[in-house]
Design an enzyme around this catalytic site. Sequence first.
Site, PDB file in Angstrom:
ATOM      1  N   LYS A 107      19.129  77.995 -16.321  1.00 28.87           N
ATOM      2  CA  LYS A 107      19.022  79.287 -16.538  1.00 28.87           C
ATOM      3  C   LYS A 107      18.963  80.018 -15.235  1.00 28.87           C
ATOM      4  O   LYS A 107      18.529  79.551 -14.108  1.00 28.87           O
ATOM      5  CB  LYS A 107      17.583  79.481 -17.349  1.00 28.87           C
ATOM      6  CG  LYS A 107      17.515  80.771 -18.121  1.00 28.87           C
ATOM      7  CD  LYS A 107      18.088  80.555 -19.238  1.00 28.87           C
ATOM      8  CE  LYS A 107      18.057  81.892 -20.147  1.00 28.87           C
ATOM      9  NZ  LYS A 107      18.244  81.303 -21.513  1.00 28.87           N
TER      10      LYS A 107
HETATM   11  N1  GLU Z   1      21.234  82.992 -23.374  1.00 25.82           N
HETATM   12  C1  GLU Z   1      21.673  82.182 -24.412  1.00 25.82           C
HETATM   13  C2  GLU Z   1      20.442  81.383 -24.926  1.00 25.82           C
HETATM   14  O1  GLU Z   1      19.467  81.443 -24.637  1.00 25.82           O
HETATM   15  C3  GLU Z   1      23.163  81.711 -24.375  1.00 25.82           C
HETATM   16  C4  GLU Z   1      23.167  80.631 -23.326  1.00 25.82           C
HETATM   17  C5  GLU Z   1      24.655  80.107 -23.288  1.00 25.82           C
HETATM   18  O2  GLU Z   1      25.377  80.474 -23.918  1.00 25.82           O
HETATM   19  O3  GLU Z   1      24.864  79.282 -22.304  1.00 25.82           O
HETATM   20  O4  GLU Z   1      20.814  80.278 -25.591  1.00 25.82           O
END
Ligand code: GLU
Length: 445
Positions: A131
């Site tokens: 993240k």
């Molecule tokens: N931000 C989204 C989540 O928390 C998508 C993450 C992604 O597609 O890599 O799942």
Amino acid sequence: MGVLGFLLEVVDVIHEGKGPAAQALQAMEANPYEMFKTQVRLAGQKLGLPADLLKIIETPERVLEVSVPVKMDDGRIEVFLGYRVQHSSARGPCKGGIRYHPAVTVDEVKALAGWMTLKCAVVDIPFGGGKGGIVCDPAGLSEGELERLTRRYTAMILPLIGPSRDIPAPDVNTNAKIMNWFMDTATVLRGEPMYAIVTGKDVAVGGARGRREATGRGVMIVTQEVLARLGKDLRGATVAVQGFGNVGSVAALLLHQAGAKVVGVADISGGLYHPSGLNIPELVEHVARSPRHVIAGYAAPGVVPIPAEEVLTLDVDVLIPAALEGQITERNAPRIKAQVIVEGANGPTTPEADVILEERGCIVVPDILANAGGVVVSYFEWVQNLQYFFWDEAETTARLAQIMRRAFQDVWNLAQAEKVSLRIAAQMLALARVAEAIRLRGLFP
Ligand code: GLU
């Protein structure tokens, strides 16, 4: 609550519940990384995983902090703080979004990265978790500032990321436009096409059809699944949605189209209530037209404005928290009336609130399952980018539904067999998969 919590409460009673002690308690309740570690420990103990293995899973593999200088429109240089956390690569390249928010902290990004590892494992796609985040208020930035911020941040984290290492995506306050800039910056700096370095792009530059709607669609599918298990129909079910961004608005729209009555909605600008169901298509249009993309200012016959926090305690069948983490706490959980909670957001429920909800028989479909639709279609986008072969939207939607339904069934079965909540079951399933990958790989050196 624990002794400290109790003492802080006592201090606050003296200060009528508004003193610094209440704030400290809230901050403690809401530290997402503490929440993540607590959840891993609980599920790990249930699985009988050794403590040293849990120590590996609790801690991210890498944490990168970057300073991001940006030339502002008025000529000043402002320096923003950014992070990229790679939680686990045991099951595949790290995967997870990038968040732009003033309240981003390293602990938040660590927790979110950890949840991504578990999320990818629950739906069984070949990714670990990561993240990113930048401490900023994107609403206060011009388009040019936002672009320069994104491009400089991309350059700063580029040494760590890549299609086979770590693949970012959108998250809170980031979108396809930002992902396009991200991909373009990586392409320019590396001197070769870098489509697969980031997902959630526009279709014209390598994005997957259906990616934007994917998280909300996944939320809708699991809502349908959980109601079916309870012998209930989605048609006519009442729903409240907290958050009207990419997840909440799409989930509300799809649920409305499937015949559910979305009676309450809230976002940062306030809340709206209509006892026989809001006109969600009209509300979505209003938000698209409103300069700050908020629900405030929407009016229609029978629609009553309510305080935003009241949407959580409406008398509905299904509550969908689709905003930020730490929203359902031990303070408001006793007042929640929904029989089912489907977590569109990451980490919206604190572990203390979880206990209260479970005691009251409320079924919580946990974040790592409920909102996995986004990363599932990110996986499809990455596969398409690597192959330069693109699918149509119907194929994406069908495959997404298949994966979400299978994951829901796996988690449901485990919860029944182990007599645990869906959250613990999802975490057990995910942890078991991550632990197996770690065990099979062995420990270097
Ligand atoms: N931000 C989204 C989540 O928390 C998508 C993450 C992604 O597609 O890599 O799942």
